[in-house]
Design a protein around this motif. Structure first.
Motif, PDB file in Angstrom:
ATOM      1  N   GLU A   3      20.262  15.864  19.357  1.00 49.20           N
ATOM      2  CA  GLU A   3      20.576  16.278  20.599  1.00 49.20           C
ATOM      3  C   GLU A   3      19.594  16.103  21.754  1.00 49.20           C
ATOM      4  N   GLU A   4      20.076  16.093  22.970  1.00 46.23           N
ATOM      5  CA  GLU A   4      19.238  15.717  24.224  1.00 46.23           C
ATOM      6  C   GLU A   4      18.501  17.383  24.425  1.00 46.23           C
ATOM      7  N   ASN A   5      17.194  16.939  24.654  1.00 46.25           N
ATOM      8  CA  ASN A   5      16.312  18.287  24.900  1.00 46.25           C
ATOM      9  C   ASN A   5      15.697  18.989  23.712  1.00 46.25           C
ATOM     10  N   LYS A   6      16.157  18.539  22.810  1.00 47.00           N
ATOM     11  CA  LYS A   6      15.918  19.166  21.466  1.00 47.00           C
ATOM     12  C   LYS A   6      14.674  18.296  20.544  1.00 47.00           C
ATOM     13  N   LYS A   7      13.494  18.840  20.191  1.00 49.02           N
ATOM     14  CA  LYS A   7      12.297  18.027  19.739  1.00 49.02           C
ATOM     15  C   LYS A   7      11.938  18.329  18.399  1.00 49.02           C
ATOM     16  N   LEU A   8      11.260  17.632  17.886  1.00 53.72           N
ATOM     17  CA  LEU A   8      10.688  17.784  16.281  1.00 53.72           C
ATOM     18  C   LEU A   8       9.262  17.289  16.516  1.00 53.72           C
ATOM     19  N   LEU A   9       8.377  17.975  15.862  1.00 57.66           N
ATOM     20  CA  LEU A   9       7.173  17.707  15.471  1.00 57.66           C
ATOM     21  C   LEU A   9       6.928  17.584  14.147  1.00 57.66           C
ATOM     22  N   PHE A  10       6.764  16.305  13.448  1.00 62.35           N
ATOM     23  CA  PHE A  10       6.552  15.919  12.133  1.00 62.35           C
ATOM     24  C   PHE A  10       4.985  16.121  11.956  1.00 62.35           C
ATOM     25  N   MET A  11       4.659  16.662  10.657  1.00 57.79           N
ATOM     26  CA  MET A  11       3.177  16.781  10.285  1.00 57.79           C
ATOM     27  C   MET A  11       3.091  16.423   8.963  1.00 57.79           C
ATOM     28  N   LEU A  12       2.111  15.351   8.572  1.00 52.48           N
ATOM     29  CA  LEU A  12       1.813  15.141   7.403  1.00 52.48           C
ATOM     30  C   LEU A  12       0.283  15.805   6.931  1.00 52.48           C
ATOM     31  N   PHE A  13       0.298  16.488   5.782  1.00 45.88           N
ATOM     32  CA  PHE A  13      -0.830  16.963   5.436  1.00 45.88           C
ATOM     33  C   PHE A  13      -1.390  16.507   4.129  1.00 45.88           C
ATOM     34  N   ARG A  14      -2.670  16.287   3.958  1.00 46.37           N
ATOM     35  CA  ARG A  14      -3.221  16.358   2.734  1.00 46.37           C
ATOM     36  C   ARG A  14      -4.903  16.460   2.944  1.00 46.37           C
ATOM     37  N   LYS A  15      -5.007  17.573   2.512  1.00 46.57           N
ATOM     38  CA  LYS A  15      -6.707  18.189   2.768  1.00 46.57           C
ATOM     39  C   LYS A  15      -6.772  18.258   4.245  1.00 46.57           C
ATOM     40  N   GLY A  16      -5.763  18.606   4.997  1.00 46.66           N
ATOM     41  CA  GLY A  16      -5.751  18.924   6.356  1.00 46.66           C
ATOM     42  C   GLY A  16      -4.738  18.162   7.055  1.00 46.66           C
ATOM     43  N   LEU A  17      -4.437  18.012   8.174  1.00 42.90           N
ATOM     44  CA  LEU A  17      -3.641  17.240   9.157  1.00 42.90           C
ATOM     45  C   LEU A  17      -3.918  15.742   9.004  1.00 42.90           C
ATOM     46  N   MET A  18      -3.198  14.981   8.622  1.00 40.06           N
ATOM     47  CA  MET A  18      -3.425  13.570   8.536  1.00 40.06           C
ATOM     48  C   MET A  18      -2.546  12.491   9.687  1.00 40.06           C
ATOM     49  N   GLU A  19      -1.260  13.000   9.770  1.00 37.96           N
ATOM     50  CA  GLU A  19      -0.533  12.366  10.677  1.00 37.96           C
ATOM     51  C   GLU A  19       0.505  13.134  11.170  1.00 37.96           C
ATOM     52  N   TYR A  20       0.891  12.862  12.725  1.00 37.40           N
ATOM     53  CA  TYR A  20       1.979  13.720  13.109  1.00 37.40           C
ATOM     54  C   TYR A  20       2.723  12.651  14.230  1.00 37.40           C
ATOM     55  N   ALA A  21       3.749  13.006  14.435  1.00 41.04           N
ATOM     56  CA  ALA A  21       4.839  12.618  15.534  1.00 41.04           C
ATOM     57  C   ALA A  21       5.445  13.608  16.106  1.00 41.04           C
ATOM     58  N   LEU A  22       5.784  13.204  17.522  1.00 41.60           N
ATOM     59  CA  LEU A  22       6.523  14.273  18.158  1.00 41.60           C
ATOM     60  C   LEU A  22       7.730  13.455  18.633  1.00 41.60           C
ATOM     61  N   THR A  23       9.019  13.834  18.492  1.00 44.15           N
ATOM     62  CA  THR A  23      10.083  12.826  18.662  1.00 44.15           C
ATOM     63  C   THR A  23      11.338  13.680  18.781  1.00 44.15           C
ATOM     64  N   ASP A  24      12.403  13.040  19.402  1.00 44.29           N
ATOM     65  CA  ASP A  24      13.729  13.695  19.565  1.00 44.29           C
ATOM     66  C   ASP A  24      14.627  13.104  18.290  1.00 44.29           C
ATOM     67  N   GLU A  25      14.226  12.488  17.375  1.00 46.99           N
ATOM     68  CA  GLU A  25      14.933  12.158  16.040  1.00 46.99           C
ATOM     69  C   GLU A  25      14.729  13.385  15.058  1.00 46.99           C
ATOM     70  N   THR A  26      15.784  13.521  14.522  1.00 48.41           N
ATOM     71  CA  THR A  26      15.630  14.317  13.149  1.00 48.41           C
ATOM     72  C   THR A  26      15.290  13.883  11.990  1.00 48.41           C
ATOM     73  N   THR A  27      15.035  12.522  11.984  1.00 45.73           N
ATOM     74  CA  THR A  27      14.703  11.786  10.718  1.00 45.73           C
ATOM     75  C   THR A  27      13.271  11.256  11.045  1.00 45.73           C
ATOM     76  N   TRP A  28      12.604  11.144  10.073  1.00 47.21           N
ATOM     77  CA  TRP A  28      11.076  10.438  10.395  1.00 47.21           C
ATOM     78  C   TRP A  28      10.665   9.571   9.161  1.00 47.21           C
ATOM     79  N   GLN A  29      10.351   8.607   9.547  1.00 49.43           N
ATOM     80  CA  GLN A  29       9.691   7.471   8.684  1.00 49.43           C
ATOM     81  C   GLN A  29       8.281   7.344   8.472  1.00 49.43           C
TER      82      GLN A  29
END
Length: 326
Positions: free
Chosen positions: A34-60
């Motif tokens: 939906e518009e104006n709704k955001k997601l922060l995806f975070m990948l962890f392994r011995k700490g934060l390794m990757e992240y992505a800020l997106t308005d999509e509810t699916t992350w690849q």
């Protein structure tokens, strides 16, 4: 209803280079974009390794070599008013990608006690390519495992361990703070007897515990002089390469005699004792209904002093009673 946000993954395990797809759910329902709704995806392994800020509810995300054996992904969802934190979802490496196939071939299936058993080993990976590996061999009396069996799986011992994600928990300084749950965190025994003049005396539970390194084509060989046990030997091998390909295997070989006599006779007496000698016959070439004749000779000063005889069916006890000792 209390919101419960979680990430759904597209499969249970991943190979290096696979694209993992993670979708946000609220309970059993997928969260829609939906518009104006955001997601922060975070990948962890011995700490934060990757992240992505997106308005999509699916992350690849591509499963990388550095994620082996596991990583974890969580998401923070802003629904336009509140921040919602998902539970941690695990990304697990597929251990079959690093599996070694180990083939062990004995020079023959049946040996005599004291004979040298030779084992040829061939090691390949999943593609069928020969691999140089160190192979640990153990040759143990199968009767030992009747007391406590052994389960061996070196591949899963390596890759089913969980590396710390480096994430212990968190909170969001906003309305309706939710607690984050890190679901990812956490034998024969001295039977003796003889075959002619050969008396068996070397009885051991373990005949071999040694390693051999195969050549570049995955071929190797190891040998062992078997103890005197008449038993089934369990041959267990565990293999590993420098780049952590691993595997194991089990075969059995038998140690048998065509004919042997099991005797029971004391080695110490006192005056007045009447010694008794018990005998039973066994062997791969002895039928159960065969009648066995025994002759017992007692020598004194190099000559036959006394001689007596007895008989009994194979496998059953024959007994000779000697004269009382002076």
């Amino acid at each position: 209803n209390i919101p419960y946000y979680r990430l759904e993954k597209d499969k249970q395990t991943y190979s290096v280079g696979d694209v993992a797809q993670l979708s946000l759910y609220n309970g059993e329902n997928p969260v829609k974009r939906e518009e104006n709704k955001k997601l922060l995806f975070m990948l962890f392994r011995k700490g934060l390794m990757e992240y992505a800020l997106t308005d999509e509810t699916t992350w690849q995300v591509v499963f990388r070599e550095s994620y082996i054996p596991n990583a974890g992904v969580m998401a923070v969802y802003f629904d336009g008013k509140n921040f919602r934190t998902s539970s941690m979802q695990s990304l697990q490496f597929n251990p079959d990608d690093r599996k070694l196939n180990i083939s062990v071939t004995p020079s023959k299936q049946q040996y005599r006690p004291g004979e040298t058993a030779v084992f040829d080993v061939a090691v390949t990976d999943a593609s069928g390519k020969g691999r140089k590996a160190e192979i640990l061999f153990s040759v143990v009396d199968e009767a030992f495992f009747a007391l406590r069996d052994q389960s061996v799986d070196i591949l899963n011992s390596i890759y089913n361990q969980s590396v710390s994600l480096g994430y212990k928990g968190g909170s969001i300084p906003h309305t309706n703070t939710l607690e984050d749950f890190d679901y990812f965190g956490g034998a024969e025994c001295g039977e003796g007897g003889d075959n002619g003049a050969d008396v068996r005396s070397d009885f051991r539970d373990t005949a071999l515990f040694e390693s051999v390194i195969t050549d570049e084509n995955g071929h190797g060989q190891i040998s062992v002089v078997l103890p005197d046990n008449l038993t089934k030997w369990r041959v267990t091998c565990l293999g590993i390469t420098n780049d952590l390909y691993a595997g194991n295997g089990i075969i059995h070989v038998n140690a048998r005699l065509p004919y042997f006599i099991n005797t029971v006779f004391n080695d110490a007496f006192i005056a007045g004792d009447q010694p008794a000698l018990q005998m039973r016959s066994f062997g791969t070439e002895v039928s159960d209904d065969a009648m066995v004749d025994y002759t017992v000779r007692i020598e004194k000063d190099g000559e036959v002093w006394k001689e007596t005889s007895a008989n009994a069916p194979a496998g059953q006890r024959a007994m000779v009673q000697l004269d009382p000792l002076p």
